[in-house]
Design a protein around this motif. Structure first.
Motif, PDB file in Angstrom:
ATOM      1  N   GLN A  84     -12.009  18.443 -14.292  1.00 39.59           N
ATOM      2  CA  GLN A  84     -12.381  17.280 -13.802  1.00 39.59           C
ATOM      3  C   GLN A  84     -11.797  17.382 -12.336  1.00 39.59           C
ATOM      4  OE1 GLN A  84      -9.743  15.028 -16.480  1.00 39.59           O
ATOM      5  NE2 GLN A  84     -11.384  13.748 -17.278  1.00 39.59           N
ATOM      6  N   SER A  85     -12.594  16.524 -11.403  1.00 38.05           N
ATOM      7  CA  SER A  85     -12.339  16.752  -9.955  1.00 38.05           C
ATOM      8  C   SER A  85     -12.013  15.446  -9.488  1.00 38.05           C
ATOM      9  CB  SER A  85     -13.072  17.754  -9.371  1.00 38.05           C
ATOM     10  OG  SER A  85     -12.913  17.642  -7.911  1.00 38.05           O
ATOM     11  N   LEU A  86     -11.460  15.054  -8.345  1.00 44.83           N
ATOM     12  CA  LEU A  86     -11.398  13.814  -7.370  1.00 44.83           C
ATOM     13  C   LEU A  86     -12.981  13.934  -6.726  1.00 44.83           C
ATOM     14  CD1 LEU A  86      -7.792  13.509  -6.208  1.00 44.83           C
ATOM     15  CD2 LEU A  86      -9.131  12.494  -8.303  1.00 44.83           C
ATOM     16  N   ARG A  87     -13.605  15.089  -6.541  1.00 43.43           N
ATOM     17  CA  ARG A  87     -14.829  15.130  -5.844  1.00 43.43           C
ATOM     18  C   ARG A  87     -16.113  14.757  -6.674  1.00 43.43           C
ATOM     19  NH1 ARG A  87     -15.902  17.665  -1.090  1.00 43.43           N
ATOM     20  NH2 ARG A  87     -14.107  18.020   0.038  1.00 43.43           N
ATOM     21  N   GLN A  88     -15.777  14.587  -8.007  1.00 46.92           N
ATOM     22  CA  GLN A  88     -16.937  14.114  -8.990  1.00 46.92           C
ATOM     23  C   GLN A  88     -17.539  13.068  -8.551  1.00 46.92           C
ATOM     24  OE1 GLN A  88     -14.635  15.391 -12.412  1.00 46.92           O
ATOM     25  NE2 GLN A  88     -16.768  15.477 -13.453  1.00 46.92           N
ATOM     26  N   LEU A  89     -18.841  12.706  -8.315  1.00 43.95           N
ATOM     27  CA  LEU A  89     -19.390  11.621  -7.929  1.00 43.95           C
ATOM     28  C   LEU A  89     -19.871  10.775  -9.188  1.00 43.95           C
ATOM     29  CD1 LEU A  89     -21.475  13.248  -5.115  1.00 43.95           C
ATOM     30  CD2 LEU A  89     -19.510  11.720  -5.073  1.00 43.95           C
ATOM     31  N   ARG A  99     -20.442   3.157  -8.664  1.00 49.96           N
ATOM     32  CA  ARG A  99     -19.513   3.420  -7.535  1.00 49.96           C
ATOM     33  C   ARG A  99     -19.610   4.698  -7.033  1.00 49.96           C
ATOM     34  NH1 ARG A  99     -14.045   2.828 -10.391  1.00 49.96           N
ATOM     35  NH2 ARG A  99     -13.254   3.353  -8.027  1.00 49.96           N
ATOM     36  N   LEU A 100     -19.191   5.063  -6.042  1.00 47.64           N
ATOM     37  CA  LEU A 100     -19.355   6.542  -5.280  1.00 47.64           C
ATOM     38  C   LEU A 100     -18.623   7.683  -6.282  1.00 47.64           C
ATOM     39  CD1 LEU A 100     -20.479   8.098  -2.850  1.00 47.64           C
ATOM     40  CD2 LEU A 100     -18.396   7.564  -1.823  1.00 47.64           C
ATOM     41  N   PHE A 101     -17.336   7.470  -6.365  1.00 49.91           N
ATOM     42  CA  PHE A 101     -16.728   8.595  -7.023  1.00 49.91           C
ATOM     43  C   PHE A 101     -16.524   8.192  -8.498  1.00 49.91           C
ATOM     44  CE2 PHE A 101     -15.711   9.430  -2.513  1.00 49.91           C
ATOM     45  CZ  PHE A 101     -16.165  10.633  -2.509  1.00 49.91           C
ATOM     46  N   ARG A 102     -16.237   9.207  -9.360  1.00 49.80           N
ATOM     47  CA  ARG A 102     -16.148   8.945 -10.840  1.00 49.80           C
ATOM     48  C   ARG A 102     -14.652   8.554 -11.055  1.00 49.80           C
ATOM     49  NH1 ARG A 102     -16.803  13.058 -15.934  1.00 49.80           N
ATOM     50  NH2 ARG A 102     -15.696  11.606 -17.392  1.00 49.80           N
ATOM     51  N   TYR A 103     -13.663   9.074 -10.166  1.00 51.14           N
ATOM     52  CA  TYR A 103     -12.437   8.889 -10.399  1.00 51.14           C
ATOM     53  C   TYR A 103     -12.059   8.081  -9.022  1.00 51.14           C
ATOM     54  CZ  TYR A 103     -12.699  12.201 -13.879  1.00 51.14           C
ATOM     55  OH  TYR A 103     -13.243  12.549 -15.221  1.00 51.14           O
ATOM     56  N   PRO A 104     -11.245   6.879  -9.140  1.00 50.76           N
ATOM     57  CA  PRO A 104     -11.003   6.153  -7.931  1.00 50.76           C
ATOM     58  C   PRO A 104      -9.525   6.659  -7.337  1.00 50.76           C
ATOM     59  CG  PRO A 104     -10.407   4.783  -9.806  1.00 50.76           C
ATOM     60  CD  PRO A 104     -11.046   6.302 -10.350  1.00 50.76           C
ATOM     61  N   LEU A 105      -9.580   7.929  -6.755  1.00 46.50           N
ATOM     62  CA  LEU A 105      -8.465   8.421  -5.943  1.00 46.50           C
ATOM     63  C   LEU A 105      -9.189   9.299  -4.959  1.00 46.50           C
ATOM     64  CD1 LEU A 105      -5.622   8.478  -5.010  1.00 46.50           C
ATOM     65  CD2 LEU A 105      -5.299  10.384  -6.761  1.00 46.50           C
ATOM     66  N   SER A 106      -9.195   9.385  -3.600  1.00 47.21           N
ATOM     67  CA  SER A 106      -9.729  10.132  -2.823  1.00 47.21           C
ATOM     68  C   SER A 106      -9.187  11.462  -2.752  1.00 47.21           C
ATOM     69  CB  SER A 106      -9.815   9.554  -1.140  1.00 47.21           C
ATOM     70  OG  SER A 106      -9.969  10.330  -0.240  1.00 47.21           O
ATOM     71  N   PHE A 107     -10.273  12.431  -2.373  1.00 49.56           N
ATOM     72  CA  PHE A 107     -10.109  13.701  -2.557  1.00 49.56           C
ATOM     73  C   PHE A 107      -9.520  14.039  -1.159  1.00 49.56           C
ATOM     74  CE2 PHE A 107     -14.221  13.130  -0.512  1.00 49.56           C
ATOM     75  CZ  PHE A 107     -14.126  13.954   0.699  1.00 49.56           C
ATOM     76  N   LEU A 108      -9.240  13.124   0.012  1.00 51.33           N
ATOM     77  CA  LEU A 108      -8.673  13.473   1.077  1.00 51.33           C
ATOM     78  C   LEU A 108      -7.082  13.802   1.033  1.00 51.33           C
ATOM     79  CD1 LEU A 108     -10.609  10.899   3.319  1.00 51.33           C
ATOM     80  CD2 LEU A 108     -10.993  13.169   3.288  1.00 51.33           C
ATOM     81  N   ILE A 109      -6.751  13.536  -0.374  1.00 47.30           N
ATOM     82  CA  ILE A 109      -5.071  13.690  -0.527  1.00 47.30           C
ATOM     83  C   ILE A 109      -4.959  15.149  -0.398  1.00 47.30           C
ATOM     84  CG2 ILE A 109      -4.703  11.758  -1.704  1.00 47.30           C
ATOM     85  CD1 ILE A 109      -4.475  13.557  -4.153  1.00 47.30           C
ATOM     86  N   TYR A 110      -5.933  16.163  -0.417  1.00 51.02           N
ATOM     87  CA  TYR A 110      -5.759  17.577  -0.291  1.00 51.02           C
ATOM     88  C   TYR A 110      -5.987  17.971   0.900  1.00 51.02           C
ATOM     89  CZ  TYR A 110      -6.903  17.466  -5.393  1.00 51.02           C
ATOM     90  OH  TYR A 110      -7.075  17.057  -6.811  1.00 51.02           O
ATOM     91  N   THR A 111      -6.056  17.372   1.976  1.00 52.33           N
ATOM     92  CA  THR A 111      -6.182  17.802   3.227  1.00 52.33           C
ATOM     93  C   THR A 111      -4.925  18.093   3.971  1.00 52.33           C
ATOM     94  OG1 THR A 111      -6.326  15.566   4.287  1.00 52.33           O
ATOM     95  CG2 THR A 111      -8.309  16.300   3.741  1.00 52.33           C
ATOM     96  N   PRO A 112      -4.873  19.047   4.927  1.00 52.93           N
ATOM     97  CA  PRO A 112      -3.484  19.462   5.393  1.00 52.93           C
ATOM     98  C   PRO A 112      -3.212  18.108   6.162  1.00 52.93           C
ATOM     99  CG  PRO A 112      -5.106  21.136   5.742  1.00 52.93           C
ATOM    100  CD  PRO A 112      -5.761  20.012   5.165  1.00 52.93           C
ATOM    101  N   GLU A 113      -3.877  17.334   6.924  1.00 51.46           N
ATOM    102  CA  GLU A 113      -3.727  16.408   7.670  1.00 51.46           C
ATOM    103  C   GLU A 113      -2.814  15.201   6.784  1.00 51.46           C
ATOM    104  OE1 GLU A 113      -6.789  18.273   9.351  1.00 51.46           O
ATOM    105  OE2 GLU A 113      -6.658  17.479   7.497  1.00 51.46           O
ATOM    106  N   PHE A 114      -3.062  15.012   5.554  1.00 47.23           N
ATOM    107  CA  PHE A 114      -2.429  13.962   4.834  1.00 47.23           C
ATOM    108  C   PHE A 114      -1.412  14.685   4.384  1.00 47.23           C
ATOM    109  CE2 PHE A 114      -1.531  12.256   0.614  1.00 47.23           C
ATOM    110  CZ  PHE A 114      -1.468  10.899   0.961  1.00 47.23           C
ATOM    111  N   GLN A 115      -1.393  16.040   3.783  1.00 50.89           N
ATOM    112  CA  GLN A 115      -0.067  16.310   3.351  1.00 50.89           C
ATOM    113  C   GLN A 115       1.060  16.659   4.347  1.00 50.89           C
ATOM    114  OE1 GLN A 115       0.675  17.487   0.214  1.00 50.89           O
ATOM    115  NE2 GLN A 115      -1.421  16.241  -0.485  1.00 50.89           N
ATOM    116  N   GLN A 116       0.381  16.609   5.718  1.00 52.98           N
ATOM    117  CA  GLN A 116       1.640  16.848   6.515  1.00 52.98           C
ATOM    118  C   GLN A 116       2.086  15.323   7.303  1.00 52.98           C
ATOM    119  OE1 GLN A 116      -0.334  19.598   9.257  1.00 52.98           O
ATOM    120  NE2 GLN A 116      -0.295  21.223   7.742  1.00 52.98           N
ATOM    121  N   LEU A 117       1.608  14.490   6.436  1.00 51.61           N
ATOM    122  CA  LEU A 117       2.460  13.097   6.964  1.00 51.61           C
ATOM    123  C   LEU A 117       3.896  13.033   7.030  1.00 51.61           C
ATOM    124  CD1 LEU A 117      -0.035  10.532   5.149  1.00 51.61           C
ATOM    125  CD2 LEU A 117       0.127  10.913   7.649  1.00 51.61           C
TER     126      LEU A 117
END
Length: 131
Positions: free
Chosen positions: A49-54, A59-77
C-alpha cells in the motif's frame, strides 16, 4: 503567537488529511500511463500500500493522507509546527476515543491502513501502537 502557530498547524493537518476534498461526480480515466508511473514514485508498505495510490472513482487518492508528508520541506518544519501537526494526525488516525478533540474526519475503515503505511514508510513517526 502560539494561537497563530496552532491555527496554522491545524490547517496544515486538515489539508494533509484531505479534509473537505470534493467528491468526483464520475470516475476519471486516461491512457497516458500517468497513474501507473505516479503510483510507483513513493514508498510502499510491507503489504504494497502507498499514499500515492489513486482512487479516481469517488476521490483522487485511495488513502486520505497526502504523500507530501514524505517531502524534505515538510519533514523539516520547525518543531513548533510539526508537533501539533503530528498530534492532530495521531488523533485522527487513532481508533480509540480521545475526549475533547474534534475527530472523526478520517473514515474509520481507512485508519488501520494509513497507520500501517506510516508505520512501514516512516517508522516511529506518529509514535502510536498499531491496533
Amino acid at each position: 503567537t502560539q494561537r497563530r502557530i496552532a491555527s496554522a498547524a491545524n490547517a496544515l493537518a486538515e489539508a494533509l488529511l484531505l479534509i473537505d476534498e470534493p467528491k468526483f461526480e464520475d470516475a476519471v480515466s486516461g491512457t497516458s500511463g500517468f497513474r501507473e508511473i505516479f503510483q510507483t514514485m513513493g514508498p510502499v508498505s510491507s503489504n504494497g500500500q502507498s499514499l500515492r495510490q489513486l482512487d479516481l472513482t469517488e476521490r483522487l487518492f485511495r488513502y486520505p493522507l497526502s504523500f507530501l508528508i514524505y517531502t524534505p520541506e515538510f519533514q523539516q518544519l520547525p518543531a513548533e509546527v510539526m508537533g501539533p501537526v503530528k498530534e492532530r494526525l495521531r488523533v485522527e488516525l487513532s481508533d480509540g476515543g480521545i475526549e475533547g478533540v474534534r475527530r472523526g474526519l478520517v473514515q474509520q475503515s481507512s485508519r488501520p491502513e494509513i497507520r500501517q503505511i506510516l508505520s512501514d514508510t516512516l517508522p516511529g513517526w506518529l509514535d502510536f501502537e498499531l491496533e
